[in-house]
Design a protein around this motif. Structure first.
Motif, PDB file in Angstrom:
ATOM      1  N   LEU A 295       0.849  -1.183   0.000  1.00  0.00           N
ATOM      2  CA  LEU A 295       0.000   0.000   0.000  1.00  0.00           C
ATOM      3  C   LEU A 295       0.889   1.238   0.000  1.00  0.00           C
ATOM      4  O   LEU A 295       1.812   1.351   0.808  1.00  0.00           O
ATOM      5  CB  LEU A 295      -0.903   0.000   1.231  1.00  0.00           C
ATOM      6  CG  LEU A 295      -1.768   1.248   1.459  1.00  0.00           C
ATOM      7  CD1 LEU A 295      -2.770   1.408   0.325  1.00  0.00           C
ATOM      8  CD2 LEU A 295      -2.472   1.140   2.804  1.00  0.00           C
TER       9      LEU A 295
ATOM     10  N   GLN B 236       0.819   5.723  -0.900  1.00  0.00           N
ATOM     11  CA  GLN B 236       0.012   6.892  -1.215  1.00  0.00           C
ATOM     12  C   GLN B 236       0.294   7.393  -2.617  1.00  0.00           C
ATOM     13  O   GLN B 236       1.389   7.184  -3.163  1.00  0.00           O
ATOM     14  CB  GLN B 236       0.297   8.005  -0.209  1.00  0.00           C
ATOM     15  CG  GLN B 236      -0.251   7.739   1.176  1.00  0.00           C
ATOM     16  CD  GLN B 236      -0.104   8.935   2.097  1.00  0.00           C
ATOM     17  OE1 GLN B 236       0.765   9.784   1.908  1.00  0.00           O
ATOM     18  NE2 GLN B 236      -0.961   9.009   3.101  1.00  0.00           N
ATOM     19  N   ALA B 237      -0.675   8.049  -3.189  1.00  0.00           N
ATOM     20  CA  ALA B 237      -0.487   8.629  -4.520  1.00  0.00           C
ATOM     21  C   ALA B 237       0.716   9.567  -4.514  1.00  0.00           C
ATOM     22  O   ALA B 237       0.920  10.322  -3.563  1.00  0.00           O
ATOM     23  CB  ALA B 237      -1.739   9.382  -4.944  1.00  0.00           C
TER      24      ALA B 237
ATOM     25  N   PRO C  75      -3.704   6.408  -8.225  1.00  0.00           N
ATOM     26  CA  PRO C  75      -4.707   5.409  -7.812  1.00  0.00           C
ATOM     27  C   PRO C  75      -5.050   4.432  -8.930  1.00  0.00           C
ATOM     28  O   PRO C  75      -5.323   3.257  -8.666  1.00  0.00           O
ATOM     29  CB  PRO C  75      -5.907   6.283  -7.430  1.00  0.00           C
ATOM     30  CG  PRO C  75      -5.304   7.553  -6.953  1.00  0.00           C
ATOM     31  CD  PRO C  75      -4.114   7.769  -7.846  1.00  0.00           C
TER      32      PRO C  75
ATOM     33  N   THR D  67      -3.434   0.952  -9.210  1.00  0.00           N
ATOM     34  CA  THR D  67      -3.827  -0.128  -8.309  1.00  0.00           C
ATOM     35  C   THR D  67      -4.192  -1.372  -9.101  1.00  0.00           C
ATOM     36  O   THR D  67      -5.030  -1.323  -9.998  1.00  0.00           O
ATOM     37  CB  THR D  67      -5.018   0.311  -7.443  1.00  0.00           C
ATOM     38  OG1 THR D  67      -4.595   1.365  -6.580  1.00  0.00           O
ATOM     39  CG2 THR D  67      -5.532  -0.854  -6.615  1.00  0.00           C
TER      40      THR D  67
ATOM     41  N   THR E 121      -1.536  -1.358  -4.131  1.00  0.00           N
ATOM     42  CA  THR E 121      -2.682  -0.492  -3.887  1.00  0.00           C
ATOM     43  C   THR E 121      -2.183   0.929  -3.677  1.00  0.00           C
ATOM     44  O   THR E 121      -1.325   1.173  -2.819  1.00  0.00           O
ATOM     45  CB  THR E 121      -3.461  -0.938  -2.646  1.00  0.00           C
ATOM     46  OG1 THR E 121      -3.894  -2.295  -2.828  1.00  0.00           O
ATOM     47  CG2 THR E 121      -4.684  -0.051  -2.441  1.00  0.00           C
ATOM     48  N   VAL E 122      -2.716   1.853  -4.466  1.00  0.00           N
ATOM     49  CA  VAL E 122      -2.325   3.254  -4.375  1.00  0.00           C
ATOM     50  C   VAL E 122      -3.522   4.039  -3.850  1.00  0.00           C
ATOM     51  O   VAL E 122      -4.574   4.085  -4.498  1.00  0.00           O
ATOM     52  CB  VAL E 122      -1.871   3.804  -5.731  1.00  0.00           C
ATOM     53  CG1 VAL E 122      -1.378   5.246  -5.573  1.00  0.00           C
ATOM     54  CG2 VAL E 122      -0.784   2.931  -6.333  1.00  0.00           C
ATOM     55  N   SER E 123      -3.348   4.637  -2.698  1.00  0.00           N
ATOM     56  CA  SER E 123      -4.441   5.391  -2.092  1.00  0.00           C
ATOM     57  C   SER E 123      -4.372   6.859  -2.508  1.00  0.00           C
ATOM     58  O   SER E 123      -3.300   7.414  -2.695  1.00  0.00           O
ATOM     59  CB  SER E 123      -4.371   5.279  -0.574  1.00  0.00           C
ATOM     60  OG  SER E 123      -3.176   5.856  -0.092  1.00  0.00           O
ATOM     61  N   SER E 124      -5.530   7.476  -2.637  1.00  0.00           N
ATOM     62  CA  SER E 124      -5.585   8.878  -3.068  1.00  0.00           C
ATOM     63  C   SER E 124      -5.486   9.819  -1.886  1.00  0.00           C
ATOM     64  O   SER E 124      -5.580   9.425  -0.739  1.00  0.00           O
ATOM     65  CB  SER E 124      -6.874   9.133  -3.835  1.00  0.00           C
ATOM     66  OG  SER E 124      -7.981   8.807  -3.041  1.00  0.00           O
TER      67      SER E 124
END
Length: 120
Positions: free
Chosen positions: A10, A12-13, A84, A87, A117-120
């Motif tokens: 995981l 972050q963007a 994101p 992902t 997984t890339v979170s926004s």
């Protein structure tokens, strides 16, 4: 030939991540593909046996870099400026052909995938 992908996680963007693929046995062209939920598997990057013949999908050009270490039988995908939409489960693949390819059908062996997984 067996392939083992690792390094997903995981992030972050805007962040970076490097996924790796360990290969047993001799391989020629190596590639990375990805599959997002509900979508078909798509080409990401490929590299020829000597480290040349590089190919990238348009969405990752300038952000992702594929490389290989033939002594260690490893292939890497350095992913920078992640978004994101990156992902997906990332799969490494190997081909006995000497020419790098972008088609799924070009590859003979597949790893089990590593999830990014890339979170926004």
């Amino acid at each position: 030939v067996q392939l083992q992908a690792s390094g997903g996680g995981l992030v972050q963007a805007g962040g970076s991540l490097r996924v790796s693929c360990a290969a047993s046995g001799r391989t020629y062209t190596m590639g990375w593909f990805r599959q997002a939920p509900g979508k078909e598997r798509e080409f990401v990057a490929a590299i020829g046996w000597r480290g040349g013949s590089l190919h990238y999908a348009d969405p990752v050009k300038g952000r992702f870099t594929i490389s290989r270490d033939n002594i260690k039988n490893m292939v890497y995908l350095q992913m920078n400026s992640l978004k994101p939409e990156d992902t997906a489960v990332y799969y490494c693949a190997a081909s006995a052909r000497g020419v790098a390819g972008t088609s799924i059908n070009h590859y003979d062996y597949w790893g089990q995938g590593t999830e990014v997984t890339v979170s926004s």
